[in-house]
Scaffold this motif. Structure first.
Motif, PDB file in Angstrom:
ATOM      1  N   ALA A 178      30.181   5.343  -1.842  1.00  0.00           N
ATOM      2  CA  ALA A 178      29.748   4.116  -2.517  1.00  0.00           C
ATOM      3  C   ALA A 178      30.845   3.061  -2.481  1.00  0.00           C
ATOM      4  N   LEU A 179      32.087   3.471  -2.647  1.00  0.00           N
ATOM      5  CA  LEU A 179      33.206   2.531  -2.588  1.00  0.00           C
ATOM      6  C   LEU A 179      33.378   1.984  -1.171  1.00  0.00           C
ATOM      7  N   LEU A 180      33.330   2.854  -0.185  1.00  0.00           N
ATOM      8  CA  LEU A 180      33.442   2.406   1.202  1.00  0.00           C
ATOM      9  C   LEU A 180      32.285   1.469   1.565  1.00  0.00           C
ATOM     10  N   SER A 181      31.118   1.773   1.050  1.00  0.00           N
ATOM     11  CA  SER A 181      29.948   0.939   1.310  1.00  0.00           C
ATOM     12  C   SER A 181      30.137  -0.452   0.727  1.00  0.00           C
ATOM     13  N   ALA A 182      30.686  -0.521  -0.457  1.00  0.00           N
ATOM     14  CA  ALA A 182      30.934  -1.815  -1.095  1.00  0.00           C
ATOM     15  C   ALA A 182      31.946  -2.627  -0.295  1.00  0.00           C
ATOM     16  N   LEU A 183      32.981  -1.970   0.204  1.00  0.00           N
ATOM     17  CA  LEU A 183      33.988  -2.658   1.019  1.00  0.00           C
ATOM     18  C   LEU A 183      33.380  -3.181   2.313  1.00  0.00           C
ATOM     19  N   ALA A 184      32.586  -2.348   2.967  1.00  0.00           N
ATOM     20  CA  ALA A 184      31.958  -2.755   4.225  1.00  0.00           C
ATOM     21  C   ALA A 184      30.952  -3.873   3.994  1.00  0.00           C
ATOM     22  N   SER A 185      30.160  -3.742   2.932  1.00  0.00           N
ATOM     23  CA  SER A 185      29.160  -4.762   2.618  1.00  0.00           C
ATOM     24  C   SER A 185      29.824  -6.106   2.353  1.00  0.00           C
ATOM     25  N   GLU A 186      30.891  -6.097   1.580  1.00  0.00           N
ATOM     26  CA  GLU A 186      31.625  -7.327   1.307  1.00  0.00           C
ATOM     27  C   GLU A 186      32.211  -7.902   2.599  1.00  0.00           C
ATOM     28  N   GLY A 187      32.670  -7.024   3.477  1.00  0.00           N
ATOM     29  CA  GLY A 187      33.211  -7.471   4.755  1.00  0.00           C
ATOM     30  C   GLY A 187      32.167  -8.161   5.610  1.00  0.00           C
ATOM     31  N   PHE A 188      30.992  -7.560   5.723  1.00  0.00           N
ATOM     32  CA  PHE A 188      29.916  -8.178   6.503  1.00  0.00           C
ATOM     33  C   PHE A 188      29.516  -9.532   5.916  1.00  0.00           C
ATOM     34  N   ALA A 189      29.462  -9.616   4.586  1.00  0.00           N
ATOM     35  CA  ALA A 189      29.082 -10.864   3.937  1.00  0.00           C
ATOM     36  C   ALA A 189      30.116 -11.949   4.199  1.00  0.00           C
ATOM     37  N   LYS A 190      31.397 -11.599   4.105  1.00  0.00           N
ATOM     38  CA  LYS A 190      32.463 -12.580   4.343  1.00  0.00           C
ATOM     39  C   LYS A 190      32.493 -13.012   5.808  1.00  0.00           C
ATOM     40  N   LEU A 191      32.272 -12.069   6.713  1.00  0.00           N
ATOM     41  CA  LEU A 191      32.247 -12.400   8.132  1.00  0.00           C
ATOM     42  C   LEU A 191      31.144 -13.413   8.418  1.00  0.00           C
ATOM     43  N   ALA A 192      29.943 -13.142   7.913  1.00  0.00           N
ATOM     44  CA  ALA A 192      28.823 -14.056   8.130  1.00  0.00           C
ATOM     45  C   ALA A 192      29.095 -15.426   7.505  1.00  0.00           C
TER      46      ALA A 192
END
Length: 199
Positions: A57-71
Motif C-alpha cells: 500500500a505504501l509503495l502503491s501510494a508512492l507510485a501513484s503520486e509519481g504518475f500524477a506528478k509526471l502527468a
C-alpha cells in the motif's frame, strides 16, 4: 536533517512517504519496512498502519503520486503547444526525462511492477495519464498532417520507447550528462528520429 526531525503531528503519511523514498534510495524497495520507518521517524510501530495497510500500500501510494506528478509536469509544458503537436511532443518528452532524472527512485518504482500488482484505487487512472497525453498529441499530429501517416499505435509506442529508454539510460548512469547537456542531447536524438535514419 533526518526524517524524525521533519515529522510533525498531522503529517505522518507524508513523513512516511518521504522516509520510504530515502530508504529505497539507500537500500532498495525490497528492504522497505513499515516498522523500520516508524522507528526512523520516531512513532509507534502501529502508527504507520493507520495510513498504509502494508508495504504494498505504501509503495502503491508512492507510485501513484509519481504518475500524477509526471502527468502534471507534462501537461504544464505541453499546454502552450496545443496547436503544435511537434512542439508538444518535444516538450512533453523533456518533462518526462526531467522527472525521471530528478526523482529516479520514484521513477524506477513506478515501472518496477505491473500496475495490477499495486494496491491503490487511483493507480489505474494515474498510470494512464501521461500515456494519454502522448496519445492525444499523436492524434492531433496525424489529423493535422504534422506527422507522417504511420500507424498511430506504432508512433505512440516508438515515441514512448525512445523517451523511456533514454531516461532509463541516464538514471542508470550509462549516459552521464548534466541537465543542460541532457536537453541538448535529446533534442539531437529527436531530430534524427523525426527525420529518419534511412538515406
Amino acid at each position: 536533517m533526518n526524517s524524525k526531525a521533519k515529522y510533525h503531528h498531522g503529517n505522518l503519511r507524508e513523513a512516511l512517504m518521504e522516509a520510504a523514498v530515502q530508504c529505497i534510495r539507500e537500500n532498495g524497495a525490497e528492504k522497505l519496512s513499515l516498522r523500520a520507518l516508524a522507528r526512523q521517524i520516531g512513532v509507534s510501530q502501529a502508527a504507520p498502519y493507520r495510513h498504509f495497510e502494508d508495504k504494498v500500500a505504501l509503495l502503491s501510494a508512492l507510485a501513484s503520486e509519481g504518475f500524477a506528478k509526471l502527468a502534471e509536469q507534462m501537461r504544464d509544458v505541453m499546454a502552450d503547444y496545443q496547436s503544435d503537436p511537434v512542439g508538444a511532443l518535444q516538450k512533453g518528452a523533456q518533462a518526462y526525462i526531467r522527472f525521471a532524472c530528478h526523482h529516479p527512485e520514484t521513477y524506477r518504482l513506478m515501472y518496477s511492477m505491473p500496475v495490477e500488482q499495486f494496491d491503490d484505487e487511483e493507480m489505474e487512472t494515474c498510470h494512464h495519464e501521461a500515456f494519454d497525453l502522448l496519445e492525444q498529441t499523436v492524434n492531433v499530429g496525424l489529423a493535422s498532417g504534422a506527422f507522417k501517416a504511420h500507424d498511430k499505435d506504432a508512433i505512440v509506442l516508438a515515441s514512448w520507447s525512445l523517451v523511456h529508454g533514454y531516461a532509463q539510460l541516464i538514471i542508470d548512469g550509462v549516459i552521464e550528462l548534466d541537465d543542460i547537456e541532457i536537453e541538448k542531447s535529446f533534442q539531437s536524438v529527436g531530430v534524427i528520429i523525426n527525420e529518419g535514419i534511412v538515406a
